[in-house]
Design an enzyme around this catalytic site. Sequence first.
Site, mmCIF file in Angstrom:
data_model
loop_
_atom_site.group_PDB
_atom_site.id
_atom_site.type_symbol
_atom_site.label_atom_id
_atom_site.label_comp_id
_atom_site.label_asym_id
_atom_site.label_seq_id
_atom_site.Cartn_x
_atom_site.Cartn_y
_atom_site.Cartn_z
ATOM 1 N N CYS A 1 -7.691 -2.320 8.515
ATOM 2 C CA CYS A 1 -6.388 -2.375 7.834
ATOM 3 C C CYS A 1 -5.766 -0.986 7.739
ATOM 4 C CB CYS A 1 -6.545 -2.972 6.430
ATOM 5 S SG CYS A 1 -6.831 -4.755 6.437
ATOM 6 N N GLU B 1 0.834 -1.206 0.000
ATOM 7 C CA GLU B 1 0.000 0.000 0.000
ATOM 8 C C GLU B 1 0.868 1.255 0.000
ATOM 9 O OE1 GLU B 1 -3.123 0.218 -0.420
ATOM 10 O OE2 GLU B 1 -3.778 -1.858 -0.133
ATOM 11 N N ARG C 1 -17.529 -0.144 6.726
ATOM 12 C CA ARG C 1 -18.645 -0.681 5.945
ATOM 13 C C ARG C 1 -19.339 -1.816 6.693
ATOM 14 N NH1 ARG C 1 -18.053 -5.071 2.945
ATOM 15 N NH2 ARG C 1 -15.823 -4.967 3.360
ATOM 16 N N HIS D 1 -1.595 -5.539 1.367
ATOM 17 C CA HIS D 1 -2.803 -6.352 1.297
ATOM 18 C C HIS D 1 -2.528 -7.628 0.497
ATOM 19 C CE1 HIS D 1 -5.749 -3.150 2.690
ATOM 20 N NE2 HIS D 1 -6.191 -4.248 3.269
#
Lengths: 212, 212, 212, 212
Positions: free
Chosen positions: C144, C81, C91, C168
Amino acid sequence: METVLLTGFEPFQGEVLNPSWEIARTLSGETLANRFRIVAKRLPTAFSTAADELYSAIESVHPRAVICLGEAGGRTQLTPERVAINIIDARIPDNQGAQPQDEPISQDGPVGYFSLLPLRPMVEAIQAVGVPAAISDTAGTFVCNYVFYTLMHHIHTHNLQIAGGFMHVPYMTEQVLAKKAPGLPLDLMAKGVRAAVEAVVQSFPERPTLMC
Amino acid sequence: METVLLTGFEPFQGEVLNPSWEIARTLSGETLANRFRIVAKRLPTAFSTAADELYSAIESVHPRAVICLGEAGGRTQLTPERVAINIIDARIPDNQGAQPQDEPISQDGPVGYFSLLPLRPMVEAIQAVGVPAAISDTAGTFVCNYVFYTLMHHIHTHNLQIAGGFMHVPYMTEQVLAKKAPGLPLDLMAKGVRAAVEAVVQSFPERPTLMC
Amino acid sequence: METVLLTGFEPFQGEVLNPSWEIARTLSGETLANRFRIVAKRLPTAFSTAADELYSAIESVHPRAVICLGEAGGRTQLTPERVAINIIDARIPDNQGAQPQDEPISQDGPVGYFSLLPLRPMVEAIQAVGVPAAISDTAGTFVCNYVFYTLMHHIHTHNLQIAGGFMHVPYMTEQVLAKKAPGLPLDLMAKGVRAAVEAVVQSFPERPTLMC
Amino acid sequence: METVLLTGFEPFQGEVLNPSWEIARTLSGETLANRFRIVAKRLPTAFSTAADELYSAIESVHPRAVICLGEAGGRTQLTPERVAINIIDARIPDNQGAQPQDEPISQDGPVGYFSLLPLRPMVEAIQAVGVPAAISDTAGTFVCNYVFYTLMHHIHTHNLQIAGGFMHVPYMTEQVLAKKAPGLPLDLMAKGVRAAVEAVVQSFPERPTLMC
C-alpha cells in the site's frame, strides 16, 4: 501450618510456557502470615485429566484455600474471576485434541458458582503492590472455566471448608517480545498473585485461642 | 567521556507522571561501554518551548547521540520510530493550551526525516533483555513528532555529527493499575532503553587509536 | 469528461476478496459533478508489478485525480493517508513471495511525500454521509505505502497535474462474519468513498469560461 | 398471531441514541413466518424501573419469546448472550444516578441462568445474512445483565412458556463517525436481528394440527 494450593496450567496452543504455572512455581513453598504455606501444582490443559489431578492435589494437601491460575492472552491485568459457568465450548482443541462444543460440565450441577474468594480485597491488594488488576466477569468456556467450575462443584458437593476460586493472568513479557499483545513480567505478576493470596488468607476469621 | 542525551517529557493530559521522563532520569548518569555517559533532560510538552529547550541541551552537552523518548499510551512495546514528518495536527491541547491543526513544523523543511538510529539493532537489543519491542512507522502529529522532526531538522541543517532519533514507550504500570490499557513497569522499560542506547553506541565506528 | 482513476488491490494473505477493489469496481463508471468519470483499475499486491500497472493506467486514462485504495484490516474507519514514506519493510510476503526488509522504494527519492488530496474535506464528506472516517498518519510499509509513494514520486518527477493520494479502508463485513475484527459493509464504504471523491473534485479550481 | 417481544434500552452515558432501541423499533410490527408479530418495547436504563416495565410488557402482550437487546460499545459483532448472572456491579451510574456495587439481583435466586434461546442457530442465521455474530459469555454486570437475569428469573419462577434471552449489539455507525471504535449500520444490524428472531421462532415445535 496450613496450606494454600496454587495451581497453574501446562503450556498450550504452541506456547512453550504458561505464565500461570510459572507464577505458581515461583511462589511455591512461600509462607504467608506465619501460618500458610503455598503448594504449587501444575494441571494438564486437558478436559479429560485436569479434574482428577485437581482432586488428587486437594486430597493430598488438605488446603484451606485453592486458587487456580490460568493464562488469558490479550488481557492487561490480573483478573480474579467472579463466576464459573456449567459449559464447555472449546474454540481450540485442548492438549489431547478434545474440543467439546456446548456441553455441560456437570449434568446435574447448577448453571454457575460464584467465586468464594474475596474479589475486591484481592484486586485492591494487587493494585497496592503496583500491579494492574480488575474483577473479570467471564473465565471463558475452555479448560480454565472447566477447572474453576469443577473446583467449585467439588467444594460444594463435598461440603469442603475451602476458599476456592480462579484468577486469569496476562501473557508474560517473554511471550510477547515481538508480538503486539500486552504482557507483564513474571516477577511483577508473582508479586501481584502473592498479594492476592495474602488478601485471601487475611479474609479468614481468626482462630479461636484455645485455653485450658 | 562522550555524551548521550536522553530526553523525556513532562506529564500531560491530566497524568501525574510521564514514563518517558521517569525512564530518562532513571538512566541519568549511567556510563555505557566505558565511554558514553547518559545525560537526561526533561522537555516541556508544549510546541512553543520544547524546541528551544532541546537546542539548549544539545549546545550544553555536545552529545554524540540524542534519543528522545515519549509516551504512547495504548502501545505494548518499546517502539523506536522510523520517521518524523513535517506536520503538527494536535488532537488535544498541549500543556500551554496550544492546539495547532494541519500546520507544517518547518516552512521550508522536507516532508520527512528518517531516524539516524540503528532501528533494527535497537529492537533486537531490547528484546534480548526481555522487553517487548518493534519498529513504529508513525510518531503521531503531536509534540512527540514535533520534537523528533525538530531534532532531525536541527541535525541536518547544522551538519551536526549526532545520531538522532525518537522512541515511544508504553504506559508505566502505575498509570494503568485500574485501567484496561497495557503497561510495563519502569525498571523493565529502563532496562530496555538502556539496551537500546547500548545498541546505538555500539553502532558508532571505533575511534582511531591516537599514537605519538 | 475528465477522469478520476480509482485503484484497488487484488486479495492477499489468504483472503478471497479485497474491499479496496470491491469498492473501486462498485464505483467504476460513475459520473460526478457532470464532469468526472470514475475509472477503476485493479493493481497486483506485488512490489514487482504494481508500479508498472499503475503507470500504464495513468498513461491510458489521463486522470485528473488518482486515488488508490487499500485494505487495512483492524481499522474501523475510512482513512485518507497523510504521508507516503520511502521504505519497504514487508511483514508478510507479497503475492509473488517477495518480502523486502528495510529497503528504500526510490534510491534518490525524498523521505516522504504528503498526499495531494484535500484530507480534511474528504473526512468531513465521508462522515457527512454517515460513514466513519479519520486522517491516518501511516500507510504502513507494505505494498500500500509502496504504491502510494510510487504514485506521488511519479507525479512529482513528471510534473503531472494530478491530485494523487491514498485511502485505507477496513475489512468488509463479509470478511469478519465469524472473526472478532471490525468491518463495514461494502455499500456503506462505497458511499463513503464516493463522497470522498466528490470532495476531491470539488477542491479543483473552476475552469475559466472560454469566450471568443 | 403470536408475539415476539423485542426490547431495547434508552440512551445512556451521554449518548443521544441507543442502537438496541433503534433496532427494536425498526423491526416493530414486522410479521415472521406468517405467525409471529414483533412488538417493540423501550426499557429505561435504570435498575429501579427496568424490571417493572419489562413485567408489564410481558403481561400486556403475552409473548412466545422475549429477546432483550442492549448496547455493547466496542464489540464488533451481534452477540447472543449465553448466561445471566445474579450480580449488579455498576461501573457507571445508571440513568437515575444509581450505581450499586457487588449486590445480588435476587436474594434467593440462583447464581446464573442460561439463555433459553437457540444460540448457535441464531449466530448462524445472523452470519447467513451477512452480519458478524458470535456467542458471548458475559453480559456484564450493569443494567443489561440485570434485565437479562430478571427476565430469566421471572420466566422460571412463574413457569412461563417463554423463550427468553438477551443479545448485545455494537455501536451504530452514527455513534462512531469520528471515534476509533467499531460500529455497524442500523439497517445491517436490524437485518441480523431479524434473522436471529427467525431462528428463534423456527426453533419452536410445530403446533399440533387441531382436528375435530
